[in-house]
Design an enzyme around this catalytic site. Structure first.
Site, PDB file in Angstrom:
ATOM      1  N   GLN A  28       8.065   7.302   2.031  1.00 15.54           N
ATOM      2  CA  GLN A  28       8.336   6.141   1.140  1.00 15.54           C
ATOM      3  C   GLN A  28       7.185   5.244   0.721  1.00 15.54           C
ATOM      4  O   GLN A  28       6.253   5.531   1.779  1.00 15.54           O
ATOM      5  CB  GLN A  28       9.239   5.197   1.850  1.00 15.54           C
ATOM      6  CG  GLN A  28       8.903   4.476   3.405  1.00 15.54           C
ATOM      7  CD  GLN A  28      10.120   3.791   3.936  1.00 15.54           C
ATOM      8  OE1 GLN A  28      10.974   4.397   3.785  1.00 15.54           O
ATOM      9  NE2 GLN A  28       9.717   2.546   4.449  1.00 15.54           N
ATOM     10  N   GLY A  29       6.969   4.491  -0.333  1.00 18.73           N
ATOM     11  CA  GLY A  29       5.861   3.946  -0.731  1.00 18.73           C
ATOM     12  C   GLY A  29       6.430   2.653  -1.244  1.00 18.73           C
ATOM     13  O   GLY A  29       7.541   2.594  -1.872  1.00 18.73           O
ATOM     14  N   TYR A  30       5.525   1.661  -1.393  1.00 20.94           N
ATOM     15  CA  TYR A  30       6.008   0.395  -2.141  1.00 20.94           C
ATOM     16  C   TYR A  30       5.115   0.156  -3.105  1.00 20.94           C
ATOM     17  O   TYR A  30       4.046   0.027  -3.267  1.00 20.94           O
ATOM     18  CB  TYR A  30       5.610  -0.655  -0.972  1.00 20.94           C
ATOM     19  CG  TYR A  30       6.730  -0.681   0.348  1.00 20.94           C
ATOM     20  CD1 TYR A  30       7.689  -1.355   0.335  1.00 20.94           C
ATOM     21  CD2 TYR A  30       6.301   0.408   1.429  1.00 20.94           C
ATOM     22  CE1 TYR A  30       8.903  -1.048   1.263  1.00 20.94           C
ATOM     23  CE2 TYR A  30       7.099   0.401   2.303  1.00 20.94           C
ATOM     24  CZ  TYR A  30       8.481  -0.023   2.450  1.00 20.94           C
ATOM     25  OH  TYR A  30       9.393  -0.194   3.357  1.00 20.94           O
ATOM     26  N   LEU A  31       6.112  -0.382  -4.221  1.00 18.44           N
ATOM     27  CA  LEU A  31       5.431  -0.691  -5.724  1.00 18.44           C
ATOM     28  C   LEU A  31       5.390  -2.040  -5.631  1.00 18.44           C
ATOM     29  O   LEU A  31       4.352  -2.583  -6.438  1.00 18.44           O
ATOM     30  CB  LEU A  31       6.533  -0.335  -6.710  1.00 18.44           C
ATOM     31  CG  LEU A  31       6.728   1.189  -6.911  1.00 18.44           C
ATOM     32  CD1 LEU A  31       7.754   1.709  -6.117  1.00 18.44           C
ATOM     33  CD2 LEU A  31       6.844   1.683  -8.245  1.00 18.44           C
ATOM     34  N   ASN A 150       8.957  -1.812   7.810  1.00 21.55           N
ATOM     35  CA  ASN A 150       8.206  -0.874   7.265  1.00 21.55           C
ATOM     36  C   ASN A 150       7.172  -0.933   5.921  1.00 21.55           C
ATOM     37  O   ASN A 150       6.043  -0.495   5.765  1.00 21.55           O
ATOM     38  CB  ASN A 150       9.280   0.276   6.493  1.00 21.55           C
ATOM     39  CG  ASN A 150      10.029   1.064   7.522  1.00 21.55           C
ATOM     40  OD1 ASN A 150       9.429   1.270   8.694  1.00 21.55           O
ATOM     41  ND2 ASN A 150      11.285   1.496   7.266  1.00 21.55           N
TER      42      ASN A 150
END
Length: 176
Positions: A28-31, A150
């Site tokens: 997962q990654g964060y926009l 996270n």
């Protein structure tokens, strides 16, 4: 409105491993991530997540605590892969283990990369005050410690934490 009621814990042992129902790898990654939350320029985190052959966007309100607004929307895996590769400041990888205790599902995240060594258990509840089992492997609660979220693990990974931070002994005040 979607509402997530979740409590997060460190682990006090490996007894949970004997009860694993299944495991899946997640990326997962964060926009919209931690810096915007700290700056006050965002009211939510927005992440793209891939688990197996599924992918989705997740939007969570920017507040500490065990109850937060949460919305999830499925997206094509190829779209999520492109977002992780081009729109995120980093990618968080983990193995999620599913363990059921007395009919209650615990999700145990075992992190990889710069967060290797961090293992936390999460339990989602139907109400803030809902009872849940406390197996002997469930350790100190860290639900309100922002560094365990996270969204914060990309900018401040576990490898950089002090021993007191790792054991949640430093009395971190609430942040984002």
């Amino acid at each position: 409105m979607g509402l997530e009621i979740e409590r997060k814990f460190l682990l006090a042992g490996d007894g949970w491993r004997a009860g694993i129902d299944r495991t899946e790898r997640m990326a997962q990654g964060y926009l919209v991530g931690a810096q915007a939350l700290r700056d006050g320029t965002a009211k939510s985190s927005v992440r793209a997540r891939i688990a197996g052959d599924r992918a989705w966007l997740n939007i969570k309100s920017a507040q500490l605590g065990i109850a937060r607004a949460e919305f999830e929307y499925p997206v094509p895996v190829a779209d999520a892969e492109a977002m992780l590769a081009t729109l995120c400041d980093g990618v968080l990888a983990k193995q999620r283990h599913y363990v059921t205790v007395d009919g209650v599902l615990f999700e145990i995240d075992e992190f990889e990369g710069d967060n290797a060594g961090l293992v936390v258990a999460e339990v989602e509840l139907p109400a803030v005050d809902a009872p849940f089992p406390r197996p002997d492997w469930l350790g100190r609660e860290v639900s309100t410690l922002a560094r365990y979220y996270n969204v914060n693990l990309i900018a401040y990974p576990y490898v950089r934490w002090t021993p007191d931070e790792r054991d949640a002994l430093d009395g971190e005040p609430p942040a984002c």
